[in-house]
Design an enzyme around this catalytic site. Sequence first.
Site, short mmCIF file in Angstrom:
data_model
loop_
_atom_site.label_atom_id
_atom_site.label_comp_id
_atom_site.label_asym_id
_atom_site.label_seq_id
_atom_site.Cartn_x
_atom_site.Cartn_y
_atom_site.Cartn_z
N LYS A 67 -0.74 38.54 31.43
CA LYS A 67 -1.11 39.95 31.55
C LYS A 67 -1.00 40.60 30.18
CE LYS A 67 -2.16 42.80 35.07
NZ LYS A 67 -2.92 42.47 36.29
N GLY A 89 -3.06 56.11 46.78
CA GLY A 89 -3.92 55.72 45.67
C GLY A 89 -5.30 55.33 46.15
#
Length: 367
Positions: A91, A191
Site C-alpha cells: 500500500k 460513507g
Amino acid sequence: MTDVSGAPDHVLHTLFHSDQGGHEQVVLCQDRASGLKAVIALHSTALGPALGGTRFYPYASEEAAVADALNLARGMSYKNAMAGLDHGGGKAVIIGDPDTIKSEQLLLAYGRFVASLGGRYVTACDVGTYVADMDVVARECRWTTGRSPENGGAGDSSVLTAFGVYQGMRASAQHLWGDPSLRGRKVGIAGVGKVGHHLVDHLRAEGAEVVITDVREDAVRRILDRHAEGVTAVADTEALIRVDGLDVYAPCALGGALSDDSVPVLTARIVCGAANNQLAHPGVEKDLADRGILYAPDYVVNAGGVIQVADELHGFDFARCKAKAAQIFDTTLAIFARAKTDGIPPAAAADRIAEQRMHDAAQARGW
C-alpha cells in the site's frame, strides 16, 4: 528517499518487532519540487508482486501516515490471499490534502518512485486517488492499474468492490437468518462515496431499506436525489449505529469504525462494509461475537476492487472479474463455517486461512 534515522523508536519497533510488523520493505519518498511526501509499504511478496492502492490523505502527522501505510499493506496481504490472487500485499499513502496539493508533477514524481521498485509493487486507486490520477502515474510507471479504458485499463474498481460487499452481506444473511435475501432488511451505510453509492443501488434493487450518512453533504444529497423512496439520512455515524431496527451496518469510509465506543451501542446484527481495517484494535472481533453480532471480515468482502485491478494486468475482462467477485459469497460462508468449527471469531478464521496460503507459498519458494 528520506533518511529514517530520526524516525520515532516505536515506528521502527512496529516495523521489526511487533505482531503488526513483519513488512519486507518500507520506502519513504520525497520530491521537494512537487511537494510529494509518500510512504510505500510492502508487507509480503510470498504470493507474488505486492498489489494495493494509493491513498491520498491529509494525515495529522507523518507518523500517522506511516502507521496507516503499514496497516493497509498488511491488510492487502490478507485480502489478496483470501481473494485467491497471485499477489502479495502493499500500500502507498501520499501525505496531504488532495484538493489542494495534487498536481500532475506530484503524481509523475510518485510514479517514478513506484517504478524504482522494479515491479515489486503494483499500485492502483484508493481514497483520494482516481482513475485519471492513475493514468498520470502510469506515464512514469508501467506497474500501475486502475487506469481508464482509453489508456488500457479497466476503469473504476469501486463498481466491483460494492458488488463484492453486497455478496458478503447476502452470505451473512444466509448464515444468520437462513436466507440470503436482503429484501425488507434495514441496512445502514456510513460513507456513500465511490463504493457506498453503488452499494445503495444494489440494496435498493433488492428491496432493502437503507439509512445513510456521510461527512460530505453533497454525497448524501446525490443519493437522496437518486432514490426517491427507501433511503433516509441521519446526521452522522454516531446516530447511524444507534438506529432502531438496524439489521446490517456497513462501514464504507475510513478504518477503525468498530471500537470500544461503537460496538456496545451498535444495534445491527451484522457488520459488513467496504472500509479497510474496520477493527480499531485486536480483540474487538471478540467483543462483536460476545454481543452476538456477526462480522464479515472487511478484507474478504471488499476484495472486488482488487480482483478487478489484478485482472487488468492480464487483459481486463469484466465478466470474468464479476464471476470471481461473486465467489466472495462462498468465501464468506466458508469463513463462518471455519469460525464455528474452530470456535473463534470470523476475523480470526479468515486470518488463519490467509496465513496458511501465504505460508504454503513461501515454503514452495524455499523462503
